[in-house]
Scaffold this motif. Sequence first.
Motif, PDB file in Angstrom:
ATOM      1  N   ALA A   1       0.840  -1.199   0.000  1.00  0.00           N
ATOM      2  CA  ALA A   1       0.000   0.000   0.000  1.00  0.00           C
ATOM      3  C   ALA A   1       0.874   1.246   0.000  1.00  0.00           C
ATOM      4  O   ALA A   1       2.057   1.196   0.360  1.00  0.00           O
ATOM      5  CB  ALA A   1      -0.917  -0.004   1.223  1.00  0.00           C
ATOM      6  N   LEU A   2       0.267   2.356  -0.392  1.00  0.00           N
ATOM      7  CA  LEU A   2       0.964   3.643  -0.409  1.00  0.00           C
ATOM      8  C   LEU A   2       0.003   4.752  -0.001  1.00  0.00           C
ATOM      9  O   LEU A   2      -1.164   4.764  -0.423  1.00  0.00           O
ATOM     10  CB  LEU A   2       1.489   3.977  -1.808  1.00  0.00           C
ATOM     11  CG  LEU A   2       2.716   3.251  -2.330  1.00  0.00           C
ATOM     12  CD1 LEU A   2       3.030   3.749  -3.743  1.00  0.00           C
ATOM     13  CD2 LEU A   2       3.921   3.460  -1.425  1.00  0.00           C
ATOM     14  N   LEU A   3       0.494   5.671   0.793  1.00  0.00           N
ATOM     15  CA  LEU A   3      -0.214   6.920   1.030  1.00  0.00           C
ATOM     16  C   LEU A   3       0.259   7.893  -0.050  1.00  0.00           C
ATOM     17  O   LEU A   3       1.410   8.348  -0.033  1.00  0.00           O
ATOM     18  CB  LEU A   3       0.114   7.475   2.419  1.00  0.00           C
ATOM     19  CG  LEU A   3      -0.446   8.855   2.735  1.00  0.00           C
ATOM     20  CD1 LEU A   3      -1.972   8.843   2.733  1.00  0.00           C
ATOM     21  CD2 LEU A   3       0.083   9.375   4.069  1.00  0.00           C
ATOM     22  N   LEU A   4      -0.624   8.188  -1.015  1.00  0.00           N
ATOM     23  CA  LEU A   4      -0.247   9.130  -2.066  1.00  0.00           C
ATOM     24  C   LEU A   4      -0.084  10.529  -1.498  1.00  0.00           C
ATOM     25  O   LEU A   4       0.748  11.304  -1.954  1.00  0.00           O
ATOM     26  CB  LEU A   4      -1.298   9.151  -3.174  1.00  0.00           C
ATOM     27  CG  LEU A   4      -1.423   7.898  -4.049  1.00  0.00           C
ATOM     28  CD1 LEU A   4      -2.466   8.134  -5.131  1.00  0.00           C
ATOM     29  CD2 LEU A   4      -0.090   7.526  -4.661  1.00  0.00           C
ATOM     30  N   GLY A   5      -0.903  10.863  -0.514  1.00  0.00           N
ATOM     31  CA  GLY A   5      -0.853  12.175   0.102  1.00  0.00           C
ATOM     32  C   GLY A   5      -2.218  12.549   0.621  1.00  0.00           C
ATOM     33  O   GLY A   5      -3.136  11.726   0.670  1.00  0.00           O
ATOM     34  N   GLU A   6      -2.361  13.804   1.016  1.00  0.00           N
ATOM     35  CA  GLU A   6      -3.620  14.282   1.561  1.00  0.00           C
ATOM     36  C   GLU A   6      -4.214  15.338   0.630  1.00  0.00           C
ATOM     37  O   GLU A   6      -3.489  16.081  -0.029  1.00  0.00           O
ATOM     38  CB  GLU A   6      -3.428  14.893   2.954  1.00  0.00           C
ATOM     39  CG  GLU A   6      -2.802  13.947   3.973  1.00  0.00           C
ATOM     40  CD  GLU A   6      -1.276  14.081   4.068  1.00  0.00           C
ATOM     41  OE1 GLU A   6      -0.648  13.219   4.705  1.00  0.00           O
ATOM     42  OE2 GLU A   6      -0.743  15.053   3.490  1.00  0.00           O
ATOM     43  N   ILE A   7      -5.534  15.356   0.615  1.00  0.00           N
ATOM     44  CA  ILE A   7      -6.257  16.338  -0.182  1.00  0.00           C
ATOM     45  C   ILE A   7      -7.197  17.092   0.757  1.00  0.00           C
ATOM     46  O   ILE A   7      -7.729  16.513   1.699  1.00  0.00           O
ATOM     47  CB  ILE A   7      -7.043  15.635  -1.319  1.00  0.00           C
ATOM     48  CG1 ILE A   7      -7.562  16.643  -2.331  1.00  0.00           C
ATOM     49  CG2 ILE A   7      -8.176  14.780  -0.766  1.00  0.00           C
ATOM     50  CD1 ILE A   7      -8.143  15.975  -3.583  1.00  0.00           C
ATOM     51  N   THR A   8      -7.354  18.366   0.514  1.00  0.00           N
ATOM     52  CA  THR A   8      -8.330  19.147   1.277  1.00  0.00           C
ATOM     53  C   THR A   8      -9.568  19.301   0.409  1.00  0.00           C
ATOM     54  O   THR A   8      -9.506  19.878  -0.683  1.00  0.00           O
ATOM     55  CB  THR A   8      -7.764  20.525   1.662  1.00  0.00           C
ATOM     56  OG1 THR A   8      -6.590  20.343   2.453  1.00  0.00           O
ATOM     57  CG2 THR A   8      -8.791  21.307   2.465  1.00  0.00           C
ATOM     58  N   ASP A   9     -10.690  18.758   0.901  1.00  0.00           N
ATOM     59  CA  ASP A   9     -11.911  18.767   0.091  1.00  0.00           C
ATOM     60  C   ASP A   9     -12.570  20.152   0.137  1.00  0.00           C
ATOM     61  O   ASP A   9     -12.135  21.038   0.884  1.00  0.00           O
ATOM     62  CB  ASP A   9     -12.857  17.645   0.536  1.00  0.00           C
ATOM     63  CG  ASP A   9     -13.419  17.846   1.942  1.00  0.00           C
ATOM     64  OD1 ASP A   9     -13.429  18.980   2.435  1.00  0.00           O
ATOM     65  OD2 ASP A   9     -13.842  16.841   2.545  1.00  0.00           O
TER      66      ASP A   9
END
Length: 488
Positions: free
Chosen positions: A96-104
């Motif tokens: 698995a990978l955490l691609l990153g975070e997004i602010t909705d």
Amino acid sequence: MSRIPQSTLSLQANFAADLPELSIPWQAEETPEPRLLVINEPLAADLGLDPEWLRCQDGVGFLTGNRVPEGAAPVAQAYAGHQFGSYVPRLGDGRALLLGEITDPAGQRRDIHLKGSGRTPFARGGDGRAVVGPMLREYLVSEAMHGLGIPTTRSLAVAATGRTVLREEGAMRGAVLTRVASSHLRVGSFQYARNHEDPAVLRRLADQAVALHHPAAAQDENPSLSLLRGVIRAQAGLVAQWLLVGFVHGVMNTDNMTISGETIDYGPCAFMDAFDRNAVYSSIDTGGRYAYGNQPAVAQWNLARFAEALLPLLDEDEDRAVALATEALGEFPRAFGTAFSTGMRAKLGLPADSPDETVGRLIDDLLALLHQDHVDYTQLFRRLGQAARGDLGPVRDVFTDRPSLDSWLERWQSFSPDPEAMDRANPVYIPRNHLVEEALEAASADDMAPLHRLLEAVSDPFRERPGLERYAEAPPEDFGRYRTYCGT
């Protein structure tokens, strides 16, 4: 709703930047022929993403980790964990990978995470890949949980990779799941940080957990103790909700217990058909550690491991820290009991002010009758809704001990149960195991129609609709004993 321009889509790298000791920079494995199998359009809209863009070549590349936005910093997260009670000091995202975070658009930070994206340094001999069936299972069940109003990670998409993956069952089609969560912090993250050579890592991890999930704790005299109590309350409520709908997680290891209180990892999970406190579906849970009725005790045990990891932050004096942790853990049974009792009152249509002791006996006696006759759990509460309207026949038909049932019904009816409230609390549709298998088998042959039809039912589970009758039915008698598998 405003959307993020896809040409300028960016992913933040807060976890990677703030806690580099708990991750390894990594890239997803190239997918030779990626093809979108299913996409969650409502979730995409919530994130501010254009579903049409996600369907195009660049979008599918994003969903598989092969075309990440410029400046993104994908990482494999490190964590430890107790797996079936045995401690493993280094687990981590092996596939698995955490691609990153997004602010909705609502200003909420969300993790964009991949599952089945290839080997990482945490793979421990595995191939790092996933296959179509288990990834579609997670998509389906996580969306069912969302429809039920239960805190959960969610699934944005599943894409076939074009690779053949070898498993014990033979050659299977590879797939990648794109998962969305408020974070992927877990009890295992704290266990790993506690053992890190730099004690400051644990403090920074706790600070991030407070900021993300329990911000009020930052104002308390002892923020780490408030964090512990917040996680205890969140998990007590979560597990109560599992039991109220007959959900069996199947692999409640400490690395699968989130700090946010969201359900995560839908590998060997299942919903009960016939009520059985000892229900186990996971093929690897041979001892029944994670059986339906054991889940509250396991959750408290896992939380004790979380408390142990937090001890250095609770108090400089170890004895004082242990005392604080013990006191906090003592709150779990009460928090779970309150959440479960409140939920059962709603399922039974009982007034909120009905006496606790009387209601407690009513609940216990009903569960004993259900266990004795292995009555279909989901159907029973809908039939009780009919009984509250005056039609007792459907309930009486499924029990053998009629005198005990009639005595129970008389006590229950004395509360004048509210049938409309019961309809709001008791689902008509759950992802029944025979229907899940039917949908996954069809999907493996490239027929996605059964999956979409089942999703239609379970995404709106409380509203009975014509044409969906078979999705409310118990499994056929020849379905047999059900077993689920992790897919690794």
